[in-house]
Write a protein that holds these residues in place. Structure first.
Motif, PDB file in Angstrom:
ATOM      1  N   ILE A 135       0.877  -1.337   0.055  1.00 56.77           N
ATOM      2  CA  ILE A 135      -0.018  -0.043  -0.075  1.00 56.77           C
ATOM      3  C   ILE A 135       0.926   1.278  -0.057  1.00 56.77           C
ATOM      4  O   ILE A 135       0.690   2.235  -0.667  1.00 56.77           O
ATOM      5  N   LEU A 136       1.873   1.268   0.875  1.00 56.31           N
ATOM      6  CA  LEU A 136       2.607   2.442   0.892  1.00 56.31           C
ATOM      7  C   LEU A 136       3.500   2.845  -0.487  1.00 56.31           C
ATOM      8  O   LEU A 136       3.728   3.866  -0.849  1.00 56.31           O
ATOM      9  N   HIS A 137       4.067   1.668  -0.736  1.00 54.34           N
ATOM     10  CA  HIS A 137       4.817   1.888  -2.447  1.00 54.34           C
ATOM     11  C   HIS A 137       4.115   2.069  -3.546  1.00 54.34           C
ATOM     12  O   HIS A 137       4.179   2.973  -4.129  1.00 54.34           O
ATOM     13  N   ASP A 138       2.990   0.940  -3.641  1.00 55.82           N
ATOM     14  CA  ASP A 138       2.582   1.199  -4.979  1.00 55.82           C
ATOM     15  C   ASP A 138       1.140   2.139  -4.931  1.00 55.82           C
ATOM     16  O   ASP A 138       0.842   2.503  -5.978  1.00 55.82           O
ATOM     17  N   VAL A 139       0.602   2.445  -3.809  1.00 57.52           N
ATOM     18  CA  VAL A 139      -0.590   3.367  -3.818  1.00 57.52           C
ATOM     19  C   VAL A 139      -0.077   4.753  -3.403  1.00 57.52           C
ATOM     20  O   VAL A 139      -0.319   5.923  -4.424  1.00 57.52           O
ATOM     21  N   PHE A 140       0.828   4.836  -2.408  1.00 55.92           N
ATOM     22  CA  PHE A 140       1.165   6.131  -1.912  1.00 55.92           C
ATOM     23  C   PHE A 140       2.593   6.641  -2.544  1.00 55.92           C
ATOM     24  O   PHE A 140       3.004   7.806  -2.249  1.00 55.92           O
ATOM     25  N   ARG A 141       3.296   5.774  -3.250  1.00 52.16           N
ATOM     26  CA  ARG A 141       4.509   5.956  -3.899  1.00 52.16           C
ATOM     27  C   ARG A 141       5.577   6.404  -2.900  1.00 52.16           C
ATOM     28  O   ARG A 141       6.328   7.000  -3.316  1.00 52.16           O
TER      29      ARG A 141
END
Length: 298
Positions: A135-141
């Motif tokens: 979630i942190l990497h793929d959604v919030f970048r």
């Protein structure tokens, strides 16, 4: 709007909707704890934080990582099948009206078709670290270095966690019909169910479809998933004929076409669907009254 207030609204909107927690009570607890930590700081400490939004998101992520671990332990003791809580949507697809203009990231997430029941179910199959890293990497970048600081792993390990999460999602996804067609399929399903037309139901359901009910041990529900489109159709016909004053309503469930079942005006079941081509492949029927509070209050 002050930056910290906007950041709070972002965190408050995103935690329940992005799958950090599929338990709305846990999600709200995480939001409150995050904001409590913000207000526990002095004004000088708050001013020293360059990006309140990033700070709040990181703190919320750490809190949710702990919550996810404890939630997995609770679900091992859960009675029957566990399904994420269904989320209502104010703008109903049945009316054919477009939703309100999207103005912040939380609203964009609500309208994103990937944030549906099928997506949440896949998230539940992930480990807490996989889920947060993805979630942190793929959604919030967030960079993997930033994710590593939150998750307590190395950047390389976080990269592997996110990659593993993506594989789970790719494996679970099948080509789906366009949104308008999904609405038609659910409407046809509702019509066939109300008419007790077993042949029509079988035609709408994929031969390998699965239906899962979640009663949480509080109400009657099948303890095991029902396998096969024909078997599901027969159970639905038996159910529809055995419940007096049953009303089936078309509603948006987790941003997708779904159904709500009411008896004497009281909501008792919320149903979400998954699709492949022009057929229904998965049915999730949430009956646990604790999970239906957003649908029965307010």
């Amino acid at each position: 709007m002050p930056a910290h207030l906007f950041a709070y609204q972002l965190v408050q909107g995103v935690i329940p909707r992005l799958g950090w927690s599929s338990d709305l009570a846990d999600a709200e607890d995480a939001v409150q704890e995050t904001y409590a930590r913000w207000y526990a700081m002095s004004p000088q400490q708050q001013e020293a934080i360059e990006s309140p939004g990033a700070w709040l998101t990181k703190v919320a992520s750490r809190i949710c990582l702990d919550l996810l671990g404890s939630a997995r332990a609770r679900r091992e003791r859960y009675v029957g099948e566990w399904i994420p809580e269904p989320l209502p949507e104010p703008a109903e697809w049945i009316n054919g009206r477009p939703g309100a203009t999207t103005v912040d990231p939380a609203d964009r997430v609500t309208l994103d078709e990937s944030i549906n029941m099928a997506f949440l179910v896949v998230l539940e199959s992930m480990t807490p670290a996989e889920r947060v890293a993805f979630i942190l990497h793929d959604v919030f970048r967030y960079s993997f270095a930033e994710v590593a600081e939150i998750v307590g792993r190395t950047p390389a390990a976080c990269r592997q966690l996110a990659s593993s999460a993506r594989r789970r999602i790719r494996t679970s996804r099948e080509p789906a019909a366009p949104t308008a067609r999904r609405s038609e399929i659910v409407r046809d399903f509702k019509t066939a169910w109300e008419a007790q037309d077993i042949d029509a139901l079988i035609g709408i359901l994929d031969p390998d479809a699965t239906a899962t009910a979640d009663g949480g041990g509080l109400v009657n529900a099948e303890l095991r998933p029902i396998e096969g489109g024909e078997q599901i159709a027969r159970v639905l016909v038996d159910l529809g004929g055995g419940v007096p004053d049953l009303t089936i309503l078309e509603r948006t469930v987790n941003g997708q076409p779904g159904l709500v079942l009411q008896q004497n005006g009281v909501t008792g079941t919320v149903i979400a669907f998954d699709f492949a081509a022009d057929r229904i492949t998965r049915i999730w029927a949430v009956r646990n009254p604790e999970k239906l509070r957003p649908w029965t209050t307010g």
